[in-house]
Enzyme design. Structure first.
Site, short mmCIF file in Angstrom:
data_model
loop_
_atom_site.label_atom_id
_atom_site.label_comp_id
_atom_site.label_asym_id
_atom_site.label_seq_id
_atom_site.Cartn_x
_atom_site.Cartn_y
_atom_site.Cartn_z
N GLN A 29 1.27 -0.89 0.42
CA GLN A 29 -0.13 -0.40 -0.07
C GLN A 29 0.42 1.73 -0.18
OE1 GLN A 29 -3.30 0.34 0.24
NE2 GLN A 29 -3.54 -1.55 -0.98
N SER A 30 1.57 1.17 -0.78
CA SER A 30 2.98 2.50 -1.05
C SER A 30 2.25 3.45 -1.06
CB SER A 30 4.16 2.14 -0.97
OG SER A 30 5.29 2.93 -1.20
N ASN A 31 2.01 4.89 -0.98
CA ASN A 31 2.07 5.64 -1.56
C ASN A 31 2.66 6.29 -2.65
OD1 ASN A 31 -0.50 7.91 -1.63
ND2 ASN A 31 1.48 9.43 -1.13
#
Length: 355
Positions: free
Chosen positions: A86-88
């Protein structure tokens, strides 16, 4: 205490650096009236770097303005990086790479079933080349470990005739092909932008609070504060690492940033403030305090935080105010660094904590 530099001085230094415009700035800066009243402490302001404008916003857009300019100057046609599922950072990298015609390759660490939701859904829509790797629960992969996996992928890409630019998660560490701390440089600029807005509003900022994960945002804010407002303190609320070890990592980036910009600042260990009391069970693991902080701010201000970074930092800020950590008479600024798409994959845990 007299500041070593004026804002105009810092802007002249930064304006010499190659940059690809990605941010719709300056991002908003305003008082959180209801939250300030509820907590009964110093006035609290927010710097809305969740509204940078690209791919649902976030602090990484500022960093990528400089990093992608460096990649383009190096002749790259592919950006290779890593992060959590879920890395922005990975979403922002993929989106901005696509915008300027570069191919994004993302190595995403995680555990369990792969759910195409939140940031990962958007990575997929962008047709990023995604490689999934098993991670460790509650831990952030460090560059040395990540590079053991990414260097062979870079070689694979070169063998296929590609020209990859390998950049570390968050654009903070000097690993891969980035040889200067460009991510941190972007947040020297962000501090100057915030200070201009505060000065225009007649506000004296005594403290800045934000979520810290890879160290570049904190390092840039510390350098900005030391150069422009030496009495302003910057506190990074850690989302993963213990304060002692992580403070050393931030200091390394601070020194590199100071040297790269040629500012000659005298930054000491006392200037690096990392709070590690809100990590909970580890990186990306939601807890009750984080969930309640997310709800409290949403109810009072209509401001949406994310469960991995900004809600954890807000839980810290709320505790700091209640403990009377901040000196009276000066404003506290909360840097909202984005990451909102990651909220939705956490819906079940969030509802459990808030039920």
């Amino acid at each position: 205490m007299i500041a070593p530099y004026a804002i105009s001085d810092i802007k002249k230094v930064l304006d010499r650096l190659p940059r690809i415009p990605l941010v719709h700035g300056p991002t908003p800066f305003y008082k959180l009236e209801a939250l300030s009243e509820w907590l009964g402490g110093p006035p609290i302001y927010v710097k809305r770097d969740d509204l940078t404008g690209m791919a649902l916003g976030g602090n990484k857009s500022r960093k990528l303005e400089y990093i992608l300019a460096d990649a383009r100057a190096a002749g790259a046609d592919t950006i290779l990086t890593w992060g959590g599922r879920q890395s922005n950072w990975c979403l922002q990298t993929a989106a901005s790479s696509r915008m300027i015609g570069l191919e994004p390759v993302l190595v995403l660490f995680g555990l369990g079933d792969i759910e195409r939701d939140g940031n990962l859904l958007l990575d997929t829509v962008l047709q990023a080349d995604i490689r999934f790797v098993e991670g460790v629960k509650g831990k952030v992969i460090k560059p040395a470990e990540a590079l053991e996996i990414l260097n062979p992928i870079a070689e694979e890409l070169r063998a296929r005739g590609r020209k990859p630019y390998l950049v570390s998660v968050g654009g903070s560490w000097l690993a891969g092909d980035m040889t200067n701390p460009l991510g941190a440089v972007a947040y020297v600029n962000a501090f100057a932008e915030m200070l201009e807005q505060a000065d225009a509003a007649g506000i004296e900022v005594g403290h800045v609070v934000h979520a810290t994960g890879s160290g570049g945002t904190q390092a840039g804010l510390v350098v900005g504060a030391k150069a422009l407002a030496p009495e302003c303190r910057v506190t990074g609320v850690s989302v993963s690492d213990p304060a002692v070890s992580f403070s050393r990592e931030v200091m390394t980036i601070v020194v590199q940033t100071d040297q790269f910009l040629g500012l000659g600042l005298n930054v000491s260990a006392a200037d690096i403030i990392v709070d590690d009391t809100h990590i909970g069970e580890g990186y990306g693991i939601l807890n009750k305090a984080t969930s309640e902080a997310l709800r409290a701010v949403f109810i009072r201000e209509g401001l949406v935080l994310d469960p991995v970074y900004t809600a954890k930092a807000m839980a810290g800020l709320i505790d700091f105010v209640r403990a009377r950590t901040f000196p009276p008479g000066k404003a506290v600024v909360f840097f909202h660094t984005g990451g909102t798409p990651a909220l939705f994959p956490y819906r079940e845990a969030l509802l459990d904590f808030l039920s």
